[in-house]
Scaffold this motif. Structure first.
Motif, mmCIF file in Angstrom:
data_model
loop_
_atom_site.group_PDB
_atom_site.id
_atom_site.type_symbol
_atom_site.label_atom_id
_atom_site.label_comp_id
_atom_site.label_asym_id
_atom_site.label_seq_id
_atom_site.Cartn_x
_atom_site.Cartn_y
_atom_site.Cartn_z
ATOM 1 N N ALA A 58 0.604 -1.478 -0.383
ATOM 2 C CA ALA A 58 -0.236 0.015 -0.134
ATOM 3 C C ALA A 58 1.211 1.159 0.047
ATOM 4 N N GLN A 230 -5.623 2.269 3.463
ATOM 5 C CA GLN A 230 -6.169 3.439 2.784
ATOM 6 C C GLN A 230 -7.574 3.926 3.616
ATOM 7 N N LYS A 233 -6.204 5.796 7.262
ATOM 8 C CA LYS A 233 -5.716 6.545 6.530
ATOM 9 C C LYS A 233 -6.578 8.229 6.931
#
Length: 234
Positions: A58, A230, A233
């Motif tokens: 990632a 993701q 985040k």
């Protein structure tokens, strides 16, 4: 420019070794990352960074531009779905065509195809995405191949054959003209196919006969992990 391509090799075994060398020989870009969750380290010499965790992948994805999915064998469904997942998050599929193959100008190839030396793709053939045409395989005129197909070494496909998505044609197999092989089927090595083959059937022998069923598989756990990372985040 081709040299600006920063390439992810998904998979780290023999297929990756072959494609890594071909990318270098054809000057298609620079393999930056080799990703394989089944390995602890790279199994061949290279200058790419080897990683095996979704979190590391990632973090590297924003630095990559292209992907070559190094999944061979009978795993065409996994190869196709993996490539689609990666293109959906911004990478472009890399097609790798050996200069000692022959592809007629009238033939059409999809994205992410891998065409090996000595293979022949004749007139008016249509090939889908993420297809492997292996060493010395021949595909005669007016055949149609779906997505994720693998035609293994020295297999011979006669004219006007229709092959569904994710089909595997084994080494030295022969497919007679006007046959239809439906999605997910597996044609065993050396088989001679004289009649249509049903979806997800495994056929072997001369003439080829169905011996069992199979179900193509795809493990999307890495992509679920990346999506979660993701989301966390953001």
């Amino acid at each position: 420019m081709l040299s600006s391509r920063k390439i992810l090799l998904w998979g780290g075994r023999s297929k990756a070794r072959i494609l890594y060398a071909m990318i270098d020989e054809l000057n298609l870009g620079t393999p930056k990352i080799i990703f394989d969750t089944s390995l602890k380290k790279s199994v061949f010499d290279n200058t790419a960074r080897f990683i095996n965790t979704p979190s590391d992948l990632a973090s590297e994805l924003p630095n990559l531009t292209h992907v070559a999915v190094c999944i061979g064998g009978e795993h065409g469904f996994a190869r196709y779905e993996t490539a689609k997942q990666l293109t959906s998050i911004g990478l472009s599929s890399l097609s790798i065509v050996h200069p000692h193959s022959f592809i007629d100008p009238s033939a059409k190839l999809g994205e992410g195809c891998q065409v090996m030396p000595g293979s022949v793709i004749h007139k008016f053939v249509e090939i889908g995405d993420h297809v492997i045409i292996n060493t010395s395989a021949t595909i005669d005129h007016e055949c149609i191949l779906g997505h994720g197909v693998h035609v293994m070494g020295s297999a011979a496909i006669a004219g006007r054959v229709k092959i569904g998505n994710y089909v595997t044609i084994g080494t030295n197999a022969t497919i007679l003209p006007d046959i239809e092989i439906k999605e997910g089927a597996y044609i065993g090595a050396g088989a001679v196919v004289t009649k249509n083959v049903e979806s997800n059937s495994v056929v072997t022998g001369i003439p080829a006969r169905a011996i069992k069923a199979r179900m193509p598989k795809f493990d999307n756990s890495v992509f679920l992990s990346i999506a979660k990372l993701q989301t966390d985040k953001n």
